[in-house]
Design a protein around this motif. Structure first.
Motif, PDB file in Angstrom:
ATOM      1  N   LEU A 131       0.832  -1.093  -0.128  1.00  0.00           N
ATOM      2  CA  LEU A 131      -0.007  -0.028  -0.014  1.00  0.00           C
ATOM      3  C   LEU A 131       0.928   1.217   0.037  1.00  0.00           C
ATOM      4  CD1 LEU A 131      -2.593  -0.787   2.743  1.00  0.00           C
ATOM      5  CD2 LEU A 131      -2.726  -1.391   0.272  1.00  0.00           C
ATOM      6  N   ASN A 132       0.329   2.416  -0.563  1.00  0.00           N
ATOM      7  CA  ASN A 132       1.069   3.629  -0.697  1.00  0.00           C
ATOM      8  C   ASN A 132       0.276   4.569   0.076  1.00  0.00           C
ATOM      9  OD1 ASN A 132       2.986   3.003  -2.184  1.00  0.00           O
ATOM     10  ND2 ASN A 132       1.793   2.905  -4.106  1.00  0.00           N
ATOM     11  N   PHE A 133       0.770   5.573   0.832  1.00  0.00           N
ATOM     12  CA  PHE A 133       0.266   6.634   1.391  1.00  0.00           C
ATOM     13  C   PHE A 133       1.120   8.008   1.195  1.00  0.00           C
ATOM     14  CE2 PHE A 133      -0.499   2.826   4.126  1.00  0.00           C
ATOM     15  CZ  PHE A 133      -2.071   2.997   3.903  1.00  0.00           C
ATOM     16  N   SER A 134       0.196   9.032   0.526  1.00  0.00           N
ATOM     17  CA  SER A 134       1.161  10.100  -0.027  1.00  0.00           C
ATOM     18  C   SER A 134       0.707  11.497   0.290  1.00  0.00           C
ATOM     19  CB  SER A 134       1.612   9.905  -1.589  1.00  0.00           C
ATOM     20  OG  SER A 134       0.572  10.089  -2.207  1.00  0.00           O
ATOM     21  N   VAL A 172       6.353  22.384 -10.286  1.00  0.00           N
ATOM     22  CA  VAL A 172       7.252  21.909  -9.255  1.00  0.00           C
ATOM     23  C   VAL A 172       6.478  21.326  -8.186  1.00  0.00           C
ATOM     24  CG1 VAL A 172       9.195  22.155  -7.685  1.00  0.00           C
ATOM     25  CG2 VAL A 172       9.334  23.407  -9.844  1.00  0.00           C
ATOM     26  N   THR A 173       6.828  20.165  -7.773  1.00  0.00           N
ATOM     27  CA  THR A 173       6.080  19.371  -6.767  1.00  0.00           C
ATOM     28  C   THR A 173       6.894  18.945  -5.499  1.00  0.00           C
ATOM     29  OG1 THR A 173       6.185  16.975  -7.610  1.00  0.00           O
ATOM     30  CG2 THR A 173       4.363  18.591  -8.497  1.00  0.00           C
ATOM     31  N   PHE A 174       6.543  19.002  -4.493  1.00  0.00           N
ATOM     32  CA  PHE A 174       6.873  18.535  -3.098  1.00  0.00           C
ATOM     33  C   PHE A 174       6.380  17.238  -2.741  1.00  0.00           C
ATOM     34  CE2 PHE A 174       7.087  18.494   1.441  1.00  0.00           C
ATOM     35  CZ  PHE A 174       8.488  17.962   1.669  1.00  0.00           C
ATOM     36  N   ASN A 175       7.008  16.353  -2.430  1.00  0.00           N
ATOM     37  CA  ASN A 175       6.229  14.939  -2.138  1.00  0.00           C
ATOM     38  C   ASN A 175       6.759  14.154  -0.942  1.00  0.00           C
ATOM     39  OD1 ASN A 175       5.197  15.257  -5.097  1.00  0.00           O
ATOM     40  ND2 ASN A 175       7.387  15.032  -5.571  1.00  0.00           N
ATOM     41  N   MET A 176       5.902  13.853  -0.215  1.00  0.00           N
ATOM     42  CA  MET A 176       6.192  12.977   0.947  1.00  0.00           C
ATOM     43  C   MET A 176       5.375  11.371   0.718  1.00  0.00           C
ATOM     44  SD  MET A 176       5.950  15.513   4.123  1.00  0.00           S
ATOM     45  CE  MET A 176       6.466  14.285   5.476  1.00  0.00           C
ATOM     46  N   ALA A 177       5.836  10.325   1.242  1.00  0.00           N
ATOM     47  CA  ALA A 177       5.345   9.222   0.870  1.00  0.00           C
ATOM     48  C   ALA A 177       5.774   7.915   1.811  1.00  0.00           C
ATOM     49  CB  ALA A 177       5.541   8.862  -0.717  1.00  0.00           C
ATOM     50  N   PHE A 178       4.993   7.110   2.195  1.00  0.00           N
ATOM     51  CA  PHE A 178       5.119   5.802   3.017  1.00  0.00           C
ATOM     52  C   PHE A 178       4.592   4.738   2.432  1.00  0.00           C
ATOM     53  CE2 PHE A 178       3.926   2.678   6.123  1.00  0.00           C
ATOM     54  CZ  PHE A 178       5.020   2.642   6.676  1.00  0.00           C
ATOM     55  N   SER A 179       5.326   3.514   2.142  1.00  0.00           N
ATOM     56  CA  SER A 179       4.897   2.379   1.544  1.00  0.00           C
ATOM     57  C   SER A 179       4.948   1.231   2.447  1.00  0.00           C
ATOM     58  CB  SER A 179       5.688   1.948   0.244  1.00  0.00           C
ATOM     59  OG  SER A 179       7.008   1.755   0.665  1.00  0.00           O
ATOM     60  N   LEU A 180       3.973   0.496   2.737  1.00  0.00           N
ATOM     61  CA  LEU A 180       3.559  -0.559   3.636  1.00  0.00           C
ATOM     62  C   LEU A 180       3.623  -1.743   2.765  1.00  0.00           C
ATOM     63  CD1 LEU A 180       2.947  -1.355   6.342  1.00  0.00           C
ATOM     64  CD2 LEU A 180       0.583  -1.175   5.779  1.00  0.00           C
ATOM     65  N   GLY A 181       4.702  -2.657   2.795  1.00  0.00           N
ATOM     66  CA  GLY A 181       4.590  -4.056   2.099  1.00  0.00           C
ATOM     67  C   GLY A 181       3.847  -4.914   2.668  1.00  0.00           C
TER      68      GLY A 181
END
Length: 209
Positions: free
Chosen positions: A157-160, A169-178
């Motif tokens: 799953l991805n959460f961003s 221009v974009t600023f991005n933060m993300a967390f991936s849960l395998g």
């Protein structure tokens, strides 16, 4: 759950292809920290490794400020395991295909704030296992397979969240849960029942169209 993620990813890509005239293209580059959930009672502690990611992305408006975003790129994951006098560093490189649903909010004249969630499928391309003791250090290439160092395929799953400025221009933060257990039969036979990837990343991007 894993089959559902794969089906959703494929359907989403089909939708993007069918609505190509509405698509916004872009690219994202990020760095972060990868670690793993590991079920092995013999491990004393675990830590993270530095990761690097690059993805090409395509966004398509759906309805009421909701957007569908699909991507394809390279993702790094792994961990550091401390077991008495031995430290094992696992570094994995995947070809990853994420699909997310984004909700965008206009933020004054600066740009657009967004939050998103979705899933990914990934295939292992390579990696390295490094072993270090007080008197020596060695390394080997990762071998993928049921009876090797790790299984090749991963899903999760991805959460961003992030911000899209008016200048593209974009600023991005993300967390991936395998969600996929990548522990091979060999690992399970030696006491590691479960290995699941986790990653947190921060980066920049650019929307071309």
């Amino acid at each position: 759950m894993k089959k559902a993620i794969i089906i959703i990813v494929l359907i989403s890509i089909t939708c993007l292809c069918a609505n190509a005239q509405k698509i916004t293209l872009g690219a994202k580059i990020s760095g972060g920290f990868g670690y793993q959930y590991i079920d092995n009672k013999q491990i004393l502690s675990a830590s993270s490794v530095k990761t690097f990611n690059f993805k090409g992305i395509a966004q398509m408006p759906v309805k009421n400020n909701y957007w569908l975003e699909a991507g394809l790129g390279i993702s790094g994951k792994g961990s550091v395991i401390f077991d008495e006098a031995l430290t094992t560093t696992t570094q994995l490189t995947y070809a990853e295909l994420p699909v997310n649903v984004l909700r965008k909010f206009t933020f004054t004249d600066l740009g657009v704030f967004y939050v998103g969630a979705g899933g990914y499928v990934a295939m292992g391309l390579g990696g390295k296992l490094s072993y270090e003791t007080p008197g020596s250090s060695t390394s080997d290439k990762i071998e993928f397979g049921k009876d090797a160092d790790a299984t090749r395929f991963d899903t999760g799953l991805n959460f961003s969240t992030g911000f899209e400025f008016r200048n593209k221009v974009t600023f991005n933060m993300a967390f991936s849960l395998g969600l996929n257990n990548i522990a091979s039969t060999t690992q399970q036979d030696t006491g590691t029942a479960v290995v699941k990837n986790r990653e947190f990343s921060i980066g920049l991007g650019y929307l071309f169209k």
